[in-house]
Design a protein around this motif. Structure first.
Motif: not given
Length: 50
Positions: A8-11, A43-45, A47-50
Motif C-alpha cells: 500500500r505505501p509503495v503504491l 487514495l489513503h482515505i 484505501m483506509k478500511d482495506r
C-alpha cells in the motif's frame, strides 16, 4: 524487520510521484506539490478500511 514491504505505501508513493510529475510537466494542471499531496491523501482515505 522481516524484510517485507507492505504494498500500500509503495503504491501511494508511486501514484503520488506520477501525479507530481504530470503536474510539473503541465503547469495548467496546478501546483505540483498540491496535486501530489491531494492524490495521495485521497487514495489513503479510500484505501483506509482495506
Amino acid at each position: 524487520m522481516n524484510g517485507q514491504t507492505d504494498q500500500r505505501p509503495v503504491l501511494l508513493v508511486l501514484i503520488g510521484c506520477g501525479a507530481v510529475y504530470a503536474a510539473y510537466e503541465h503547469p495548467s494542471v496546478g501546483a505540483a506539490l498540491l496535486v501530489g499531496v491531494g492524490v495521495v491523501t485521497l487514495l489513503h482515505i479510500l484505501m483506509k478500511d482495506r
